[in-house]
Design a protein around this motif. Sequence first.
Motif, mmCIF file in Angstrom:
data_model
loop_
_atom_site.group_PDB
_atom_site.id
_atom_site.type_symbol
_atom_site.label_atom_id
_atom_site.label_comp_id
_atom_site.label_asym_id
_atom_site.label_seq_id
_atom_site.Cartn_x
_atom_site.Cartn_y
_atom_site.Cartn_z
ATOM 1 N N VAL A 122 4.466 6.403 -2.719
ATOM 2 C CA VAL A 122 4.066 7.298 -1.636
ATOM 3 C C VAL A 122 2.689 7.862 -1.955
ATOM 4 O O VAL A 122 2.479 8.439 -3.027
ATOM 5 N N GLY A 123 1.766 7.685 -1.025
ATOM 6 C CA GLY A 123 0.412 8.184 -1.225
ATOM 7 C C GLY A 123 0.242 9.620 -0.792
ATOM 8 O O GLY A 123 -0.411 10.428 -1.473
ATOM 9 N N THR A 124 0.824 9.961 0.371
ATOM 10 C CA THR A 124 0.719 11.327 0.885
ATOM 11 C C THR A 124 2.015 11.733 1.566
ATOM 12 O O THR A 124 2.775 10.888 2.056
ATOM 13 N N ILE A 125 2.265 13.042 1.577
ATOM 14 C CA ILE A 125 3.358 13.616 2.351
ATOM 15 C C ILE A 125 2.818 14.829 3.088
ATOM 16 O O ILE A 125 2.120 15.660 2.503
ATOM 17 N N THR A 126 3.142 14.913 4.368
ATOM 18 C CA THR A 126 2.706 16.040 5.194
ATOM 19 C C THR A 126 3.913 16.874 5.572
ATOM 20 O O THR A 126 4.909 16.360 6.091
ATOM 21 N N TYR A 127 3.818 18.187 5.289
ATOM 22 C CA TYR A 127 4.904 19.117 5.598
ATOM 23 C C TYR A 127 4.312 20.383 6.196
ATOM 24 O O TYR A 127 3.518 21.075 5.561
ATOM 25 N N GLN A 128 4.666 20.650 7.444
ATOM 26 C CA GLN A 128 4.171 21.833 8.156
ATOM 27 C C GLN A 128 2.651 21.959 8.035
ATOM 28 O O GLN A 128 2.118 22.996 7.634
ATOM 29 N N ASP A 129 1.975 20.865 8.355
ATOM 30 C CA ASP A 129 0.512 20.805 8.367
ATOM 31 C C ASP A 129 -0.122 20.899 6.983
ATOM 32 O O ASP A 129 -1.345 20.999 6.858
ATOM 33 N N ARG A 130 0.693 20.834 5.927
ATOM 34 C CA ARG A 130 0.158 20.746 4.570
ATOM 35 C C ARG A 130 0.282 19.304 4.096
ATOM 36 O O ARG A 130 1.360 18.715 4.164
ATOM 37 N N ARG A 131 -0.793 18.769 3.623
ATOM 38 C CA ARG A 131 -0.827 17.370 3.206
ATOM 39 C C ARG A 131 -1.078 17.301 1.704
ATOM 40 O O ARG A 131 -2.037 17.884 1.198
ATOM 41 N N VAL A 132 -0.193 16.578 0.998
ATOM 42 C CA VAL A 132 -0.304 16.448 -0.448
ATOM 43 C C VAL A 132 -0.525 14.992 -0.816
ATOM 44 O O VAL A 132 0.120 14.097 -0.252
ATOM 45 N N GLU A 133 -1.437 14.742 -1.744
ATOM 46 C CA GLU A 133 -1.698 13.392 -2.227
ATOM 47 C C GLU A 133 -1.111 13.223 -3.623
ATOM 48 O O GLU A 133 -1.066 14.167 -4.409
ATOM 49 N N LYS A 164 5.428 7.731 13.586
ATOM 50 C CA LYS A 164 4.565 6.553 13.559
ATOM 51 C C LYS A 164 3.463 6.635 14.603
ATOM 52 O O LYS A 164 2.359 6.123 14.392
ATOM 53 N N SER A 165 3.737 7.298 15.721
ATOM 54 C CA SER A 165 2.692 7.472 16.740
ATOM 55 C C SER A 165 1.561 8.361 16.235
ATOM 56 O O SER A 165 0.454 8.335 16.775
ATOM 57 N N ARG A 166 1.846 9.131 15.182
ATOM 58 C CA ARG A 166 0.844 10.009 14.586
ATOM 59 C C ARG A 166 0.245 9.415 13.313
ATOM 60 O O ARG A 166 -0.473 10.095 12.584
ATOM 61 N N GLY A 167 0.560 8.153 13.051
ATOM 62 C CA GLY A 167 -0.047 7.458 11.925
ATOM 63 C C GLY A 167 0.724 7.493 10.628
ATOM 64 O O GLY A 167 0.210 7.041 9.592
ATOM 65 N N PHE A 168 1.948 8.008 10.636
ATOM 66 C CA PHE A 168 2.743 8.058 9.418
ATOM 67 C C PHE A 168 3.584 6.793 9.268
ATOM 68 O O PHE A 168 3.897 6.118 10.241
ATOM 69 N N SER A 169 3.971 6.502 8.027
ATOM 70 C CA SER A 169 4.788 5.321 7.752
ATOM 71 C C SER A 169 6.253 5.548 8.102
ATOM 72 O O SER A 169 6.927 4.661 8.625
ATOM 73 N N ASP A 170 6.764 6.744 7.791
ATOM 74 C CA ASP A 170 8.180 7.019 7.980
ATOM 75 C C ASP A 170 8.409 8.522 7.859
ATOM 76 O O ASP A 170 7.478 9.291 7.653
ATOM 77 N N LYS A 195 0.832 -1.192 0.000
ATOM 78 C CA LYS A 195 0.000 0.000 0.000
ATOM 79 C C LYS A 195 0.876 1.255 0.000
ATOM 80 O O LYS A 195 1.999 1.235 0.499
ATOM 81 N N PRO A 196 0.380 2.358 -0.555
ATOM 82 C CA PRO A 196 1.164 3.602 -0.586
ATOM 83 C C PRO A 196 1.544 4.082 0.814
ATOM 84 O O PRO A 196 0.773 3.928 1.772
ATOM 85 N N LEU A 197 2.719 4.677 0.925
ATOM 86 C CA LEU A 197 3.231 5.167 2.200
ATOM 87 C C LEU A 197 2.701 6.566 2.494
ATOM 88 O O LEU A 197 2.379 7.335 1.589
ATOM 89 N N ASN A 198 2.650 6.885 3.780
ATOM 90 C CA ASN A 198 2.303 8.227 4.237
ATOM 91 C C ASN A 198 3.507 8.786 4.986
ATOM 92 O O ASN A 198 3.823 8.334 6.085
ATOM 93 N N LEU A 199 4.180 9.757 4.379
ATOM 94 C CA LEU A 199 5.427 10.269 4.932
ATOM 95 C C LEU A 199 5.225 11.614 5.623
ATOM 96 O O LEU A 199 4.342 12.384 5.266
ATOM 97 N N TYR A 200 6.085 11.868 6.599
ATOM 98 C CA TYR A 200 6.082 13.141 7.327
ATOM 99 C C TYR A 200 7.443 13.804 7.136
ATOM 100 O O TYR A 200 8.485 13.180 7.339
ATOM 101 N N VAL A 201 7.446 15.065 6.714
ATOM 102 C CA VAL A 201 8.693 15.795 6.529
ATOM 103 C C VAL A 201 9.171 16.319 7.878
ATOM 104 O O VAL A 201 8.486 17.119 8.526
ATOM 105 N N GLU A 202 10.339 15.868 8.288
ATOM 106 C CA GLU A 202 10.918 16.227 9.580
ATOM 107 C C GLU A 202 11.787 17.482 9.432
ATOM 108 O O GLU A 202 12.714 17.504 8.618
ATOM 109 N N ASP A 203 11.490 18.532 10.186
ATOM 110 C CA ASP A 203 12.296 19.749 10.099
ATOM 111 C C ASP A 203 12.950 20.118 11.431
ATOM 112 O O ASP A 203 13.483 21.214 11.582
#
Length: 387
Positions: free
Chosen positions: A342-353, A251-257, A213-221
């Motif tokens: 990758v299905g989605t990426i979240t960066y500074q509360d912006r989520r892109v599909e 991962k505690s917030r539901g992201f894959s990596d 399944k597509p991953l849900n990534l979080y951009v770490e800053d």
Amino acid sequence: MIQTNSGLRSLVQSLRPITSSFSEIAAYCCYTSQAASALQQVSRPNSYSEDEYAKVDWDNLGFGITPADYMYTMKCSSDGKFEQGQLAPYGNVDLSPSAAVLNYGQGLYEGTKAYRTEDGRLLLFRLDQNATRMKMGADRLCMACPSIYQFIDAVKQTALANKRWTPPRGKGTLYIRPLLIGSGPILGLAPAPEYTFLIYASPVGNYFKEGLKPLNLYVEDEFHRATRGGAGGVKSITNYAPVLKAMARAKSRGFSDVLYLDSANKRNLEEVSSCNIFLVKGNTISTPATSGTILQGVTRRSIIEIALDHGYQVKERAIPVDELMDADEVFCTGTAVGVAPVGTITYQDRRVEYNVGEEPVSQKLYSILEGIKTGVIEDKKGWTIEI
């Protein structure tokens, strides 16, 4: 002496180490060219039968430790020359409390896989690239290192000895983990007086719990994976523990990596915790350039070459994080993860599909790569080795 049954004893005797024709290599480009010839010196495949499989639930195989039967060990002392290695039953390693790897983190690892073909043969993939990368890492960490020929031969022996642990085609792979550690005792900060080269293996399924399944990534800053001038560009064991905190939080917030940014400006994409990243826009595929902080992934390089062969433009460059907002498709690559959309990426509360629908680019490239690895597609590049 290794204690083994007659079948394994015959195996060990038939797989004599390849003798290197050189004592020193002046440049790393020479490693690859000379290793390519070593890849042609393959062992004769064993006969195949269903009885050769270990008792494993192949349909529910995750990415965890299921130790295969045998491991490989080879040592060198202060002269920098590795002695002939040997296979032994998988087991614990005896280390001094003052070993350099325990005190100063002087260690490297590699990852490669054995693939089962439809008719039961075993194929290995681009071992010369893994061997070259370990050479580069050893140079960076002031470690003695096996030659490329020794590395390739050792992996071949390990894979063949553990053949029954290689899953049926389509059920997983045999993950093979070569390790190079400073095993000699040291108190003051200095290179170890002795090094040990180890290889163990484990059958594995998908790396991510999401499977395909597509991953849900979080951009770490806040946290960074690597810094300029550091060891981010080599596969040092010290690169990985520092990412655990950011991974656990994501991962505690539901992201894959986690997807990391450069530490200097917090502006350009680097890589995910354990894999490289690609962006697709039209017919152009972009990936961050490996400029010292990003690992030169074997799968990354293979995908680039396949994409070029099939008419895509590939750019290795600095990629501002803002370009994530405009990409058509994003995917990750790595030995463990393969090619992961990758299905989605979240960066500074912006989520892109992103596009994960009909025939995404990542799926096309993945199918070709896996076809070569498993013998379904003819290997015209000399990437695979049959054992």
